[in-house]
Design an enzyme around this catalytic site. Sequence first.
Site, PDB file in Angstrom:
ATOM      1  N   LEU A 124      52.951  61.204  29.416  1.00  8.17           N
ATOM      2  CA  LEU A 124      52.554  62.506  29.940  1.00  8.17           C
ATOM      3  C   LEU A 124      51.231  63.003  29.372  1.00  8.17           C
ATOM      4  O   LEU A 124      50.607  63.907  29.937  1.00  8.17           O
ATOM      5  CB  LEU A 124      53.652  63.537  29.675  1.00  8.17           C
TER       6      LEU A 124
ATOM      7  N   ASN B 101      46.518  44.866  31.862  1.00 10.23           N
ATOM      8  CA  ASN B 101      46.535  43.545  31.234  1.00 10.23           C
ATOM      9  C   ASN B 101      45.762  42.550  32.071  1.00 10.23           C
ATOM     10  O   ASN B 101      45.709  42.636  33.300  1.00 10.23           O
ATOM     11  CB  ASN B 101      47.964  43.062  30.971  1.00 10.23           C
TER      12      ASN B 101
ATOM     13  N   CYS C 294      36.499  32.106  42.772  1.00 12.16           N
ATOM     14  CA  CYS C 294      35.733  32.300  44.010  1.00 12.16           C
ATOM     15  C   CYS C 294      34.598  31.311  44.200  1.00 12.16           C
ATOM     16  O   CYS C 294      33.861  31.394  45.185  1.00 12.16           O
ATOM     17  CB  CYS C 294      35.157  33.724  44.055  1.00 12.16           C
TER      18      CYS C 294
ATOM     19  N   ASP D 103      54.230  49.537  41.064  1.00  8.90           N
ATOM     20  CA  ASP D 103      54.412  49.668  39.612  1.00  8.90           C
ATOM     21  C   ASP D 103      55.878  49.422  39.286  1.00  8.90           C
ATOM     22  O   ASP D 103      56.757  49.999  39.929  1.00  8.90           O
ATOM     23  CB  ASP D 103      53.982  51.058  39.124  1.00  8.90           C
TER      24      ASP D 103
ATOM     25  N   CYS E 175      46.877  50.894  24.949  1.00  7.65           N
ATOM     26  CA  CYS E 175      46.481  52.204  24.439  1.00  7.65           C
ATOM     27  C   CYS E 175      47.440  52.674  23.353  1.00  7.65           C
ATOM     28  O   CYS E 175      47.098  53.535  22.551  1.00  7.65           O
ATOM     29  CB  CYS E 175      46.391  53.218  25.572  1.00  7.65           C
TER      30      CYS E 175
ATOM     31  N   LYS F 227      58.266  54.856  38.049  1.00  7.07           N
ATOM     32  CA  LYS F 227      56.989  55.477  38.404  1.00  7.07           C
ATOM     33  C   LYS F 227      56.737  55.428  39.906  1.00  7.07           C
ATOM     34  O   LYS F 227      56.190  56.383  40.480  1.00  7.07           O
ATOM     35  CB  LYS F 227      55.852  54.791  37.650  1.00  7.07           C
TER      36      LYS F 227
END
Length: 257
Positions: free
Chosen positions: A70, A130, A253, A61, A189, A85
Amino acid sequence: MSLSPARLERFARHIVLPEIGGAGQVALSEKHVVLIGLGGIGSPVLHYLAAAGIGRLTAVDDDVVDESNLQRQTLFTERDIGHGKAVAAKRWVCAFDAKIDLTIHDRRVTAENAGALFADADLVLDGTDNFATRLAVSDACVAAGVPLLSAAVGRFQGQVVAFAGHRGDQACYRCFVGDAFDAEDCDSCAEDGMLGAMAGWTGTFAALHAVRVLLDDVSTFGDPQWGTVHLLDGMTPAMRSFLIAKDPACSGCGSTG
């Protein structure tokens, strides 16, 4: 490989389960999982994969902790605000279980570096937010021959699915969403909102399903359910599942068929 008396005691509640047993716990201790994203999904995933006794974890990250995190990212506390993080995750894992072999990477996963990150992984678990990153991760997993467990959450809904697109008869993530999102991020979000506990439900379900994938052909709990999308609905609440078919023309694939 065997477990020490201290590790046998620590994981006794797993070992007494006939569906996991000693063989399953030993197998988990030998697995390497790469976790992409340490946010709302990655937090409970890291908690429960560490608690399950996964022997080796790689956490990736490039973000720093913000106060708004939080509300749903239970890995962090106020002391972590402004810090990376990945570094905070390492601090938590070291305090929780010093026996875990943890590697952190504080950089964004791209098509260029994903292959090296996944080279010796038994499973990649993607909890990013994303499509561009998710598709890059999926393509790299297909190329490396590594299973992918994809988990996503937003508002009151979650989604968890395991892919084995490197296998000729199995779908990959790109079979599911197509090529249109390679350069476009999904809604965040911050724009749409998210119930914090919904991230927890999705993340813990993803961790549970990761154990199923890792114990495939080891114990009776092992059942990857390749290509089965599990939709978690926090409003009802309820869960439903459906199967994705492999797309023979998939750019990710299709050539594996």
